[in-house]
Design a protein around this motif. Sequence first.
Motif, short mmCIF file in Angstrom:
data_model
loop_
_atom_site.label_atom_id
_atom_site.label_comp_id
_atom_site.label_asym_id
_atom_site.label_seq_id
_atom_site.Cartn_x
_atom_site.Cartn_y
_atom_site.Cartn_z
N HIS A 206 7.27 2.53 8.10
CA HIS A 206 8.26 2.18 7.08
C HIS A 206 9.56 1.70 7.75
N GLY B 112 0.79 -1.24 0.00
CA GLY B 112 0.00 0.00 0.00
C GLY B 112 0.81 1.28 0.00
N TYR B 113 2.10 1.18 0.33
CA TYR B 113 2.93 2.39 0.45
C TYR B 113 4.36 2.12 0.01
N TYR C 194 0.01 -5.77 3.71
CA TYR C 194 -0.01 -4.57 4.54
C TYR C 194 1.12 -4.66 5.55
N TYR D 282 1.11 9.54 7.79
CA TYR D 282 0.49 9.51 6.46
C TYR D 282 -0.62 8.47 6.34
N ARG D 283 -0.91 7.75 7.42
CA ARG D 283 -2.06 6.84 7.37
C ARG D 283 -2.77 6.86 8.71
N GLU E 34 7.55 3.97 1.30
CA GLU E 34 7.78 4.94 2.39
C GLU E 34 6.43 5.55 2.79
N ALA E 35 6.25 6.88 2.58
CA ALA E 35 4.99 7.53 2.99
C ALA E 35 4.05 7.74 1.81
N THR E 36 4.42 7.20 0.64
CA THR E 36 3.62 7.49 -0.57
C THR E 36 2.64 6.37 -0.87
N PRO E 37 1.33 6.65 -0.88
CA PRO E 37 0.36 5.61 -1.19
C PRO E 37 0.51 5.14 -2.64
N TYR F 207 -0.92 7.02 -5.56
CA TYR F 207 -0.23 8.27 -5.87
C TYR F 207 0.95 8.04 -6.80
#
Length: 324
Positions: free
Chosen positions: A243, A175-176, A238, A251-252, A178-181, A184
Amino acid sequence: MELSRERLLDTYRTMRTIRSFEQTLNELSQAGRVPGFLHLYAGEEAVAAGVCATLGADDYVTSTHRGHGHSIAKGVDLNAMMAEIFGKRSGVCKGKGGSMHIADLGKGMLGANGIVGGGIPLAIGAALSAKVRKTGSVAVAFFGDGATNQGAFHESVNIASILKLPVVFVIENNGYGEATPVAYHVNIPDLAARAVSYGIPGVVVEGMDFFDVFDKARAAVERARRGEGPTLMECKTYRYFGHYVGDPLTYRTKEEGEKVRATRDPLDAFEKRVVSSGKVTTSELRAADDQVARAIAEAVKFAEASPAPELADLLTDVYVQYSA
Ligand SMILES: Cc1ncc(C[n+]2csc(CCOP(=O)(O)OP(=O)(O)O)c2C)c(N)n1
Ligand SMILES: [Mg+2]
């Protein structure tokens, strides 16, 4: 359910070992008892366990910065892994690699990797070597959703398809990056669809379900062994922790993680399925929990009691030695 009782128990022990290993490291790291950076695999256990359950001792895996689960599932010794993470001389790489560079060539574990996507071409090399030498071995590359945006991924899948290499590409879509979904950074719903442009099968997998991973991995490994070439598996999974250990997870939402744990946890799902099949009892699983807890405690004791590398060790296992 075709797996024997012994294999089901083995699988459970593997997944529980990964979970406990990571929970223990999380605590030790936060208490300042482990040096260095840690990326924990908890939550993704069914992927490593499901894929590695289809492999033999002569098959290879390449891994990522989040590599403890792959190492455990491929049979790397727990004490030697823990000591490696502690930077000790008794570590599987003599304490010189640490968490992100665990490797055990004797077990076919060709290395965790600090370079995102870096393990993928290494699996291509192992698969090409197996093909040329006609050993019958298969190589599996594990990597994240983020890694599928690296050139190394696309180049590797292309050459593997052209040469029909015995390799399985396993995307761990947690789903990510690092912090990027994922939504995106990629504009398609299923990363498995990327297989189309290389003319190989792309398979979407429920990565929280050991049995779905196992069935689809087995088909991909058999195809590779038959000489029919690679498969791209996308395991939807998941990561339970951030991270890295210390990630503030801004971020989530907390609810998102809680919902996955409550509804899709791979260990809970496995337990429900095997207990209701009548092949394994709850008390056998609790006994396995105790066995795993003892093994992890032993590994921590071993790592803490092990000596640090000597100064002279700086000059061994290196390609170039400096002399004044
Ligand atoms: C080539 C390269 N670029 C960037 C980084 C920094 N980095 C480390 S992990 C990571 C995210 C990887 O995401 P993903 O592939 O989805 O794996 P995950 O961490 O989710 O398991 C990035 C960008 C790196 N280590 N290597
Ligand atoms: Mg990811």
